[in-house]
Design a protein around this motif. Structure first.
Motif, PDB file in Angstrom:
ATOM      1  N   PHE A  19     -16.537  20.437 -16.247  1.00 23.47           N
ATOM      2  CA  PHE A  19     -15.251  19.800 -16.527  1.00 23.47           C
ATOM      3  C   PHE A  19     -14.097  20.618 -15.965  1.00 23.47           C
ATOM      4  O   PHE A  19     -14.084  21.835 -16.054  1.00 23.47           O
ATOM      5  N   HIS A  20     -13.116  19.902 -15.396  1.00 25.66           N
ATOM      6  CA  HIS A  20     -11.874  20.510 -14.914  1.00 25.66           C
ATOM      7  C   HIS A  20     -10.708  19.651 -15.369  1.00 25.66           C
ATOM      8  O   HIS A  20     -10.711  18.440 -15.167  1.00 25.66           O
ATOM      9  N   THR A  21      -9.707  20.280 -15.980  1.00 23.93           N
ATOM     10  CA  THR A  21      -8.488  19.586 -16.376  1.00 23.93           C
ATOM     11  C   THR A  21      -7.413  19.898 -15.348  1.00 23.93           C
ATOM     12  O   THR A  21      -7.151  21.060 -15.058  1.00 23.93           O
ATOM     13  N   GLN A  22      -6.812  18.846 -14.791  1.00 25.01           N
ATOM     14  CA  GLN A  22      -5.778  19.007 -13.778  1.00 25.01           C
ATOM     15  C   GLN A  22      -4.491  18.348 -14.256  1.00 25.01           C
ATOM     16  O   GLN A  22      -4.522  17.339 -14.946  1.00 25.01           O
ATOM     17  N   TYR A  23      -3.366  18.915 -13.874  1.00 21.46           N
ATOM     18  CA  TYR A  23      -2.062  18.307 -14.123  1.00 21.46           C
ATOM     19  C   TYR A  23      -1.145  18.711 -12.997  1.00 21.46           C
ATOM     20  O   TYR A  23      -1.248  19.818 -12.461  1.00 21.46           O
ATOM     21  N   GLY A  24      -0.277  17.798 -12.597  1.00 16.01           N
ATOM     22  CA  GLY A  24       0.620  18.138 -11.497  1.00 16.01           C
ATOM     23  C   GLY A  24       1.531  17.012 -11.096  1.00 16.01           C
ATOM     24  O   GLY A  24       1.733  16.048 -11.826  1.00 16.01           O
ATOM     25  N   VAL A  25       2.058  17.161  -9.909  1.00  8.22           N
ATOM     26  CA  VAL A  25       3.051  16.234  -9.373  1.00  8.22           C
ATOM     27  C   VAL A  25       2.659  15.797  -7.973  1.00  8.22           C
ATOM     28  O   VAL A  25       1.789  16.403  -7.336  1.00  8.22           O
ATOM     29  N   GLY A  26       3.327  14.767  -7.511  1.00  9.00           N
ATOM     30  CA  GLY A  26       3.080  14.281  -6.164  1.00  9.00           C
ATOM     31  C   GLY A  26       4.232  13.442  -5.679  1.00  9.00           C
ATOM     32  O   GLY A  26       5.195  13.190  -6.402  1.00  9.00           O
ATOM     33  N   VAL A  27       4.131  13.010  -4.445  1.00  9.19           N
ATOM     34  CA  VAL A  27       5.105  12.091  -3.861  1.00  9.19           C
ATOM     35  C   VAL A  27       4.329  10.954  -3.206  1.00  9.19           C
ATOM     36  O   VAL A  27       3.302  11.171  -2.562  1.00  9.19           O
ATOM     37  N   LYS A  28       4.807   9.742  -3.454  1.00  7.79           N
ATOM     38  CA  LYS A  28       4.149   8.532  -2.959  1.00  7.79           C
ATOM     39  C   LYS A  28       5.082   7.831  -1.984  1.00  7.79           C
ATOM     40  O   LYS A  28       6.256   7.592  -2.300  1.00  7.79           O
ATOM     41  N   PHE A  29       4.572   7.514  -0.803  1.00  3.98           N
ATOM     42  CA  PHE A  29       5.326   6.795   0.234  1.00  3.98           C
ATOM     43  C   PHE A  29       4.766   5.379   0.328  1.00  3.98           C
ATOM     44  O   PHE A  29       3.594   5.200   0.630  1.00  3.98           O
ATOM     45  N   ILE A  30       5.594   4.388   0.072  1.00 10.90           N
ATOM     46  CA  ILE A  30       5.169   2.993   0.051  1.00 10.90           C
ATOM     47  C   ILE A  30       5.177   2.440   1.477  1.00 10.90           C
ATOM     48  O   ILE A  30       6.146   2.583   2.211  1.00 10.90           O
ATOM     49  N   ILE A  31       4.063   1.799   1.830  1.00 14.97           N
ATOM     50  CA  ILE A  31       3.905   1.154   3.137  1.00 14.97           C
ATOM     51  C   ILE A  31       3.769  -0.335   2.855  1.00 14.97           C
ATOM     52  O   ILE A  31       3.010  -0.739   1.992  1.00 14.97           O
ATOM     53  N   GLU A  32       4.475  -1.165   3.595  1.00 12.90           N
ATOM     54  CA  GLU A  32       4.355  -2.608   3.345  1.00 12.90           C
ATOM     55  C   GLU A  32       3.430  -3.266   4.330  1.00 12.90           C
ATOM     56  O   GLU A  32       3.163  -2.824   5.357  1.00 12.90           O
ATOM     57  N   LEU A  38       8.183   9.579  -7.050  1.00  6.03           N
ATOM     58  CA  LEU A  38       7.633  10.842  -7.512  1.00  6.03           C
ATOM     59  C   LEU A  38       6.586  10.519  -8.568  1.00  6.03           C
ATOM     60  O   LEU A  38       6.756   9.589  -9.354  1.00  6.03           O
ATOM     61  N   THR A  39       5.489  11.277  -8.587  1.00  9.48           N
ATOM     62  CA  THR A  39       4.422  11.015  -9.544  1.00  9.48           C
ATOM     63  C   THR A  39       4.142  12.261 -10.384  1.00  9.48           C
ATOM     64  O   THR A  39       4.349  13.382  -9.935  1.00  9.48           O
ATOM     65  N   ALA A  40       3.680  12.036 -11.591  1.00 11.95           N
ATOM     66  CA  ALA A  40       3.192  13.100 -12.471  1.00 11.95           C
ATOM     67  C   ALA A  40       1.869  12.612 -13.039  1.00 11.95           C
ATOM     68  O   ALA A  40       1.732  11.441 -13.383  1.00 11.95           O
ATOM     69  N   ASN A  41       0.870  13.503 -13.097  1.00 14.81           N
ATOM     70  CA  ASN A  41      -0.439  13.053 -13.545  1.00 14.81           C
ATOM     71  C   ASN A  41      -1.158  14.104 -14.378  1.00 14.81           C
ATOM     72  O   ASN A  41      -0.901  15.300 -14.251  1.00 14.81           O
ATOM     73  N   ILE A  42      -2.073  13.611 -15.211  1.00 14.47           N
ATOM     74  CA  ILE A  42      -3.030  14.428 -15.949  1.00 14.47           C
ATOM     75  C   ILE A  42      -4.398  13.827 -15.636  1.00 14.47           C
ATOM     76  O   ILE A  42      -4.583  12.609 -15.704  1.00 14.47           O
ATOM     77  N   LYS A  43      -5.345  14.690 -15.290  1.00 14.84           N
ATOM     78  CA  LYS A  43      -6.654  14.207 -14.853  1.00 14.84           C
ATOM     79  C   LYS A  43      -7.751  15.089 -15.451  1.00 14.84           C
ATOM     80  O   LYS A  43      -7.652  16.311 -15.401  1.00 14.84           O
ATOM     81  N   SER A  95       0.843  -1.189   0.000  1.00 11.33           N
ATOM     82  CA  SER A  95       0.000   0.000   0.000  1.00 11.33           C
ATOM     83  C   SER A  95       0.881   1.242   0.000  1.00 11.33           C
ATOM     84  O   SER A  95       2.078   1.163   0.238  1.00 11.33           O
ATOM     85  N   ALA A  96       0.247   2.385  -0.273  1.00 10.19           N
ATOM     86  CA  ALA A  96       1.002   3.636  -0.366  1.00 10.19           C
ATOM     87  C   ALA A  96       0.116   4.808   0.024  1.00 10.19           C
ATOM     88  O   ALA A  96      -1.107   4.753  -0.098  1.00 10.19           O
ATOM     89  N   VAL A  97       0.755   5.871   0.484  1.00 13.34           N
ATOM     90  CA  VAL A  97       0.092   7.144   0.746  1.00 13.34           C
ATOM     91  C   VAL A  97       0.705   8.157  -0.207  1.00 13.34           C
ATOM     92  O   VAL A  97       1.930   8.270  -0.295  1.00 13.34           O
ATOM     93  N   GLU A  98      -0.150   8.881  -0.927  1.00 15.76           N
ATOM     94  CA  GLU A  98       0.327   9.837  -1.923  1.00 15.76           C
ATOM     95  C   GLU A  98      -0.221  11.228  -1.622  1.00 15.76           C
ATOM     96  O   GLU A  98      -1.399  11.394  -1.320  1.00 15.76           O
TER      97      GLU A  98
END
Length: 193
Positions: free
Chosen positions: A180-193, A163-168, A29-32
């Motif tokens: 309608f809303h167009t989103q684009y951006g970045v994020g950080v994902k922390f992996i949890i085991e 690190l994540t990059a997305n278009i939504k 699992s992960a938290v982003e």
């Protein structure tokens, strides 16, 4: 001595290949945390765009597919008059499924395509119907619902951080202002085991 050499040779044969990262395994699992631009490029004085901030919890399933659950705050602005703007804020919860589309051999890069359902609340001008110049605003606060289509790339820095990059593209029914809303951006994902 001969036995030791044979044991070492056997170990090198078994474990001598390239070790692959343990990423995107079922049950992980992960938290982003995400930050996106919305409907254009936002600066402090922007009159016709906005930004969004979100926190998501993800669970990896077979074939590196992901279920995600989270919440998002979206703030946009609409031009009013010569220099004014009216704020529109959305608070939404979201449930989605992301299909693993592509990854590289080293498991450093992953590409996902996803679909999600969302629902929440929209407030226009923070509930104030009378504007600063005395005009009355006819758009009001509403409960909203809809969905989103997402394309996201994950770039792993280590087994625990990506690190994540997305278009939504998100669509919300029940809104008095914009569907309608167009989103684009970045994020950080922390992996949890």
């Amino acid at each position: 001595m001969k036995k030791a050499i044979m044991i070492i040779a056997a170990m090198l044969t078994l474990f001598g290949g390239r070790a692959m990262a343990q990423r995107c395994l079922p049950g992980m699992s992960a938290v982003e945390i995400k930050a996106d631009m919305t409907d254009g490029f936002y600066t402090g004085n922007s009159r016709d765009c906005g930004y969004s901030l979100g926190v998501f919890y993800s669970v990896y399933k077979g074939s590196a597919n992901i279920w995600s659950f989270g919440g998002e705050y979206l703030q946009t602005y609409k031009p009013y008059g010569a220099k004014g703007r009216i704020s529109v804020a959305q608070f939404t919860g979201e449930v989605g499924y992301n299909l693993h589309l592509l990854s590289d051999y080293s498991q450093t890069f992953h590409l996902y395509g996803g679909v999600s359902a969302l629902g929440g609340y929209e407030t226009v001008n923070w509930g104030k119907s009378v504007l600063s110049d005395g005009s009355t605003l006819h758009n009001g606060d509403n409960f909203i619902y809809g969905g989103a289509l997402t394309l996201q790339a994950d770039f792993y820095l280590s087994d625990k951080i990506a690190l994540t990059a997305n278009i939504k593209e998100r669509f919300t029914f029940g809104s008095d202002v914009q569907i309608f809303h167009t989103q684009y951006g970045v994020g950080v994902k922390f992996i949890i085991e």
